[in-house]
Design a protein around this motif. Structure first.
Motif, PDB file in Angstrom:
ATOM      1  N   VAL A 198      -6.034  -7.300  12.326  1.00 48.50           N
ATOM      2  CA  VAL A 198      -5.587  -7.844  11.042  1.00 48.50           C
ATOM      3  C   VAL A 198      -4.122  -7.447  10.913  1.00 48.50           C
ATOM      4  O   VAL A 198      -3.799  -6.260  10.898  1.00 48.50           O
ATOM      5  N   PRO A 199      -3.194  -8.399  10.872  1.00 47.45           N
ATOM      6  CA  PRO A 199      -1.766  -8.066  10.862  1.00 47.45           C
ATOM      7  C   PRO A 199      -1.409  -7.107   9.732  1.00 47.45           C
ATOM      8  O   PRO A 199      -2.027  -7.113   8.661  1.00 47.45           O
ATOM      9  N   HIS A 200      -0.417  -6.264   9.993  1.00 43.62           N
ATOM     10  CA  HIS A 200      -0.023  -5.235   9.030  1.00 43.62           C
ATOM     11  C   HIS A 200       0.217  -5.821   7.645  1.00 43.62           C
ATOM     12  O   HIS A 200      -0.247  -5.281   6.635  1.00 43.62           O
ATOM     13  N   GLU A 201       0.917  -6.939   7.593  1.00 48.50           N
ATOM     14  CA  GLU A 201       1.257  -7.518   6.283  1.00 48.50           C
ATOM     15  C   GLU A 201       0.046  -8.086   5.563  1.00 48.50           C
ATOM     16  O   GLU A 201       0.103  -8.337   4.356  1.00 48.50           O
ATOM     17  N   ALA A 202      -1.076  -8.277   6.282  1.00 52.20           N
ATOM     18  CA  ALA A 202      -2.287  -8.822   5.662  1.00 52.20           C
ATOM     19  C   ALA A 202      -3.312  -7.744   5.348  1.00 52.20           C
ATOM     20  O   ALA A 202      -4.382  -8.046   4.826  1.00 52.20           O
ATOM     21  N   GLN A 203      -3.015  -6.495   5.675  1.00 53.52           N
ATOM     22  CA  GLN A 203      -3.951  -5.411   5.383  1.00 53.52           C
ATOM     23  C   GLN A 203      -3.975  -5.130   3.881  1.00 53.52           C
ATOM     24  O   GLN A 203      -2.991  -5.338   3.178  1.00 53.52           O
ATOM     25  N   TRP A 204      -5.109  -4.656   3.393  1.00 58.29           N
ATOM     26  CA  TRP A 204      -5.360  -4.622   1.956  1.00 58.29           C
ATOM     27  C   TRP A 204      -4.291  -3.856   1.183  1.00 58.29           C
ATOM     28  O   TRP A 204      -3.855  -4.288   0.104  1.00 58.29           O
ATOM     29  N   HIS A 205      -3.834  -2.707   1.731  1.00 55.87           N
ATOM     30  CA  HIS A 205      -2.862  -1.902   0.996  1.00 55.87           C
ATOM     31  C   HIS A 205      -1.516  -2.594   0.914  1.00 55.87           C
ATOM     32  O   HIS A 205      -0.766  -2.424  -0.051  1.00 55.87           O
ATOM     33  N   GLN A 206      -1.183  -3.400   1.932  1.00 56.60           N
ATOM     34  CA  GLN A 206       0.076  -4.135   1.887  1.00 56.60           C
ATOM     35  C   GLN A 206       0.025  -5.290   0.887  1.00 56.60           C
ATOM     36  O   GLN A 206       1.046  -5.661   0.303  1.00 56.60           O
ATOM     37  N   LEU A 207      -1.162  -5.861   0.688  1.00 60.21           N
ATOM     38  CA  LEU A 207      -1.305  -6.891  -0.340  1.00 60.21           C
ATOM     39  C   LEU A 207      -1.098  -6.296  -1.729  1.00 60.21           C
ATOM     40  O   LEU A 207      -0.445  -6.896  -2.596  1.00 60.21           O
ATOM     41  N   VAL A 208      -1.657  -5.108  -1.934  1.00 59.43           N
ATOM     42  CA  VAL A 208      -1.429  -4.417  -3.209  1.00 59.43           C
ATOM     43  C   VAL A 208       0.052  -4.112  -3.372  1.00 59.43           C
ATOM     44  O   VAL A 208       0.646  -4.336  -4.438  1.00 59.43           O
ATOM     45  N   LEU A 209       0.669  -3.613  -2.310  1.00 58.10           N
ATOM     46  CA  LEU A 209       2.089  -3.277  -2.355  1.00 58.10           C
ATOM     47  C   LEU A 209       2.945  -4.483  -2.708  1.00 58.10           C
ATOM     48  O   LEU A 209       3.783  -4.435  -3.607  1.00 58.10           O
ATOM     49  N   ALA A 210       2.718  -5.589  -2.003  1.00 57.34           N
ATOM     50  CA  ALA A 210       3.549  -6.771  -2.241  1.00 57.34           C
ATOM     51  C   ALA A 210       3.404  -7.283  -3.663  1.00 57.34           C
ATOM     52  O   ALA A 210       4.395  -7.634  -4.320  1.00 57.34           O
ATOM     53  N   HIS A 211       2.181  -7.328  -4.142  1.00 58.36           N
ATOM     54  CA  HIS A 211       1.949  -7.827  -5.501  1.00 58.36           C
ATOM     55  C   HIS A 211       2.636  -6.936  -6.533  1.00 58.36           C
ATOM     56  O   HIS A 211       3.298  -7.432  -7.461  1.00 58.36           O
ATOM     57  N   LEU A 212       2.499  -5.629  -6.372  1.00 58.06           N
ATOM     58  CA  LEU A 212       3.019  -4.723  -7.386  1.00 58.06           C
ATOM     59  C   LEU A 212       4.525  -4.540  -7.292  1.00 58.06           C
ATOM     60  O   LEU A 212       5.185  -4.259  -8.294  1.00 58.06           O
ATOM     61  N   GLU A 213       5.086  -4.703  -6.104  1.00 57.10           N
ATOM     62  CA  GLU A 213       6.546  -4.692  -6.006  1.00 57.10           C
ATOM     63  C   GLU A 213       7.154  -5.832  -6.822  1.00 57.10           C
ATOM     64  O   GLU A 213       8.177  -5.654  -7.491  1.00 57.10           O
ATOM     65  N   GLN A 214       6.525  -6.989  -6.765  1.00 62.44           N
ATOM     66  CA  GLN A 214       7.027  -8.130  -7.518  1.00 62.44           C
ATOM     67  C   GLN A 214       6.863  -7.920  -9.022  1.00 62.44           C
ATOM     68  O   GLN A 214       7.679  -8.359  -9.831  1.00 62.44           O
ATOM     69  N   THR A 215       5.779  -7.215  -9.378  1.00 61.43           N
ATOM     70  CA  THR A 215       5.458  -7.071 -10.795  1.00 61.43           C
ATOM     71  C   THR A 215       6.171  -5.893 -11.444  1.00 61.43           C
ATOM     72  O   THR A 215       6.475  -5.926 -12.629  1.00 61.43           O
ATOM     73  N   PHE A 216       6.455  -4.861 -10.646  1.00 61.23           N
ATOM     74  CA  PHE A 216       6.917  -3.600 -11.220  1.00 61.23           C
ATOM     75  C   PHE A 216       8.083  -3.036 -10.422  1.00 61.23           C
ATOM     76  O   PHE A 216       7.999  -1.964  -9.834  1.00 61.23           O
ATOM     77  N   PRO A 217       9.198  -3.749 -10.349  1.00 62.42           N
ATOM     78  CA  PRO A 217      10.274  -3.366  -9.439  1.00 62.42           C
ATOM     79  C   PRO A 217      11.111  -2.180  -9.886  1.00 62.42           C
ATOM     80  O   PRO A 217      11.839  -1.612  -9.086  1.00 62.42           O
ATOM     81  N   GLN A 218      11.002  -1.761 -11.157  1.00 57.39           N
ATOM     82  CA  GLN A 218      11.939  -0.759 -11.650  1.00 57.39           C
ATOM     83  C   GLN A 218      11.554   0.672 -11.305  1.00 57.39           C
ATOM     84  O   GLN A 218      12.375   1.580 -11.423  1.00 57.39           O
ATOM     85  N   ALA A 219      10.313   0.913 -10.876  1.00 64.37           N
ATOM     86  CA  ALA A 219       9.894   2.282 -10.574  1.00 64.37           C
ATOM     87  C   ALA A 219      10.441   2.720  -9.225  1.00 64.37           C
ATOM     88  O   ALA A 219      10.550   1.941  -8.285  1.00 64.37           O
ATOM     89  N   ASP A 220      10.781   4.002  -9.115  1.00 65.75           N
ATOM     90  CA  ASP A 220      11.249   4.592  -7.860  1.00 65.75           C
ATOM     91  C   ASP A 220      10.031   5.141  -7.138  1.00 65.75           C
ATOM     92  O   ASP A 220       9.415   6.112  -7.580  1.00 65.75           O
ATOM     93  N   ILE A 221       9.668   4.520  -6.014  1.00 68.40           N
ATOM     94  CA  ILE A 221       8.371   4.810  -5.401  1.00 68.40           C
ATOM     95  C   ILE A 221       8.532   5.199  -3.946  1.00 68.40           C
ATOM     96  O   ILE A 221       9.290   4.580  -3.205  1.00 68.40           O
TER      97      ILE A 221
END
Length: 476
Positions: free
Chosen positions: A145-168
């Motif tokens: 399963v490609p890295h970008e399609a793994q479950w944690h990366q899906l969470v990451l991509a979605h939340l980066e778009q939604t919550f960009p101001q936090a320093d993570i």
């Protein structure tokens, strides 16, 4: 933004993968839990279409976009996009345990203030996308399963778009997602999972912990059973007030009704999910975080007088008890006098910072397929390798080592010692699985620095292996 899952050897250590992801929010939620019905579920001939349209697995009866917007705006629900794709019944079924959400809400509020938020994944081969490559047929491949399609990366991509101001970033964690249900056995996993959970909750950063569960059709010991480590987590989740999100309730029941779904859901074996499952799990986590952020905003975490001092009839837990680690373990009597450590273990892992006190000629750092690291020797009566470890104040005073057990790799015996205490470890067994084992070498150690020293034993007269693979050193 850093992604530590693909850069450090620690991210590939056996049974523990630290992958950076983000906690975030989508503002489609509210206070009251909405009413929901279980839609009718007929079994049409949609199996052949599932690969091209995975959403068919999850959709409920058609709903207008307007009604979904209304649901999301008047109740603490997932976003209209997730509701439209999966139906609220699947989102609710995936939330095996929600609890108070106290620690998760603290993390989300921290992110909302734009502060530094640190999130990681503690997982294994499932989180690394292990399985059979659908294009080449290559078995036992990490990244099938490609890295970008793994479950944690899906969470990451979605939340980066939604919550960009936090320093993570991924150090000194605030939230830890534990994905170990497929690795852990139902029959003997209670103590190890509970010890792990207590250790995580006791970290100095007081992180929120979230169980994130895939499912398997076969246990690690090759038994065909639905039971797995997530059934141990069930009991622990409620006792320790830890949320649990699982793919099993919705996906396995759908597969039982249509066994042909095993092909689009499993990646060449009975234990590793396909991209369809990764996407489902990632979105279930996103949906849960959306609801918790809503509850945090609607209710808040501000302290208020719950009146318990004045009314003895109010025998329930007060808000001052939220986020605390219970003093009693689940398999103990409620009035036990046993004192448990208040500090988590320290742990050094091969390939991720565990280095010998001085070089040992017979031992080398070895990596298995660039994903699992060991300090390995292949000779009998080897030179001694020594590692330093620190026992913290508030710990039990135990020092332990983790090592590989397998019927492969010509493994034999080693002896490890700490200040006059010693234990003999056997790396060989006849089981079909190759797994990590942990053994306590010394007890009653005072706080401070100690050294553990290991060497292999002479070859046994009856034969046997001579190699040994040491994975980690920890103090508890």
């Amino acid at each position: 933004m850093k992604d530590s899952s693909s850069s450090a050897p620690a991210g590939r250590a056996m049974y523990a993968t630290l992958a950076a992801c983000i906690v975030g929010i989508v503002l489609y939620c509210s206070l009251a839990l909405p009413s929901y019905g279980v839609p009718s579920f007929e079994l049409p001939a949609w199996t052949s279409k599932i690969t091209s349209d995975p959403g068919l697995l999850f959709r409920s009866s058609p709903s207008s976009s307007g009604s979904l917007e209304l649901l999301a705006s008047t109740s603490c629900a997932a976003s209209p996009t997730l509701l439209a794709e999966y139906g609220q019944h699947n989102l609710r079924m995936a939330q095996v345990h929600v609890g108070s959400g106290y620690r998760v809400q603290k993390v989300l509020q921290k992110a909302a203030r734009g502060e530094r938020v640190r999130v990681g994944v503690l997982g294994g081969s499932v989180s690394l996308g292990h399985g059979t490559d659908p294009k080449t047929g290559h078995r036992n491949k990490y990244g099938a399963v490609p890295h970008e399609a793994q479950w944690h990366q899906l969470v990451l991509a979605h939340l980066e778009q939604t919550f960009p101001q936090a320093d993570i970033d991924g150090e000194d964690l605030d939230l830890i997602a534990v994905e170990m249900a497929v690795n852990d056995e139902f029959s003997n996993g209670m103590d190890s999972v509970e010890n792990l959970l207590r250790s995580l909750l006791n970290l100095d950063s007081e992180p929120a912990v979230l169980f994130v569960d895939f499912f398997a059709l076969q246990s690690g010991s090759a038994q065909k059973t639905i039971l797995s480590g997530q059934d141990v987590q069930n009991s622990l989740a409620s006792w320790y007030d830890v949320p649990q999100i699982s793919a099993r309730p919705a996906l396995l029941q759908a597969m039982i009704r249509d066994p042909a779904l095993a092909e689009p859901l499993f990646l060449g074996d009975l234990r590793h999910g396909t991209q369809v499952v990764h996407r489902f799990v990632g979105n279930m986590v996103v949906g849960y975080l959306q609801e918790e952020q809503c509850r945090a905003e609607r209710l808040g975490l501000e302290e208020h007088d719950d009146g318990r001092d004045e009314d003895v009839a109010k025998a329930w837990l007060g808000r001052d008890g939220l986020g605390k680690v219970p003093s009693v373990k689940l398999n103990e009597g409620w009035d036990t006098k046993i004192e448990h450590p208040t500090k988590p273990p320290t742990c050094g892992v091969a390939g991720a910072g565990l280095e010998p006190v001085e070089p040992s000629p017979d031992w080398q750092l070895f990596n298995w397929k660039y994903s699992k690291y060991f300090w390995e020797t292949t000779v009998p009566s080897s030179s001694t390798i020594a590692f330093a470890a620190v026992v913290r104040e508030g710990a039990q005073g135990l020092l332990a080592v983790s090592y590989l057990r397998s019927r492969q790799y010509d493994l034999g015996k080693a002896r490890c010692s700490v200040e006059g205490q010693e234990v003999t470890l056997d790396g060989s067994w006849q089981r079909s699985t190759s797994v990590a084992q942990t053994a306590i070498v010394a007890r009653g150690l005072a706080p401070g620095r100690h050294e553990v020293r290991c060497r292999t034993l002479p070859r046994a007269k009856e034969g046997g292996g001579t190699a040994f693979r040491l994975m980690g050193v920890m103090t508890l």
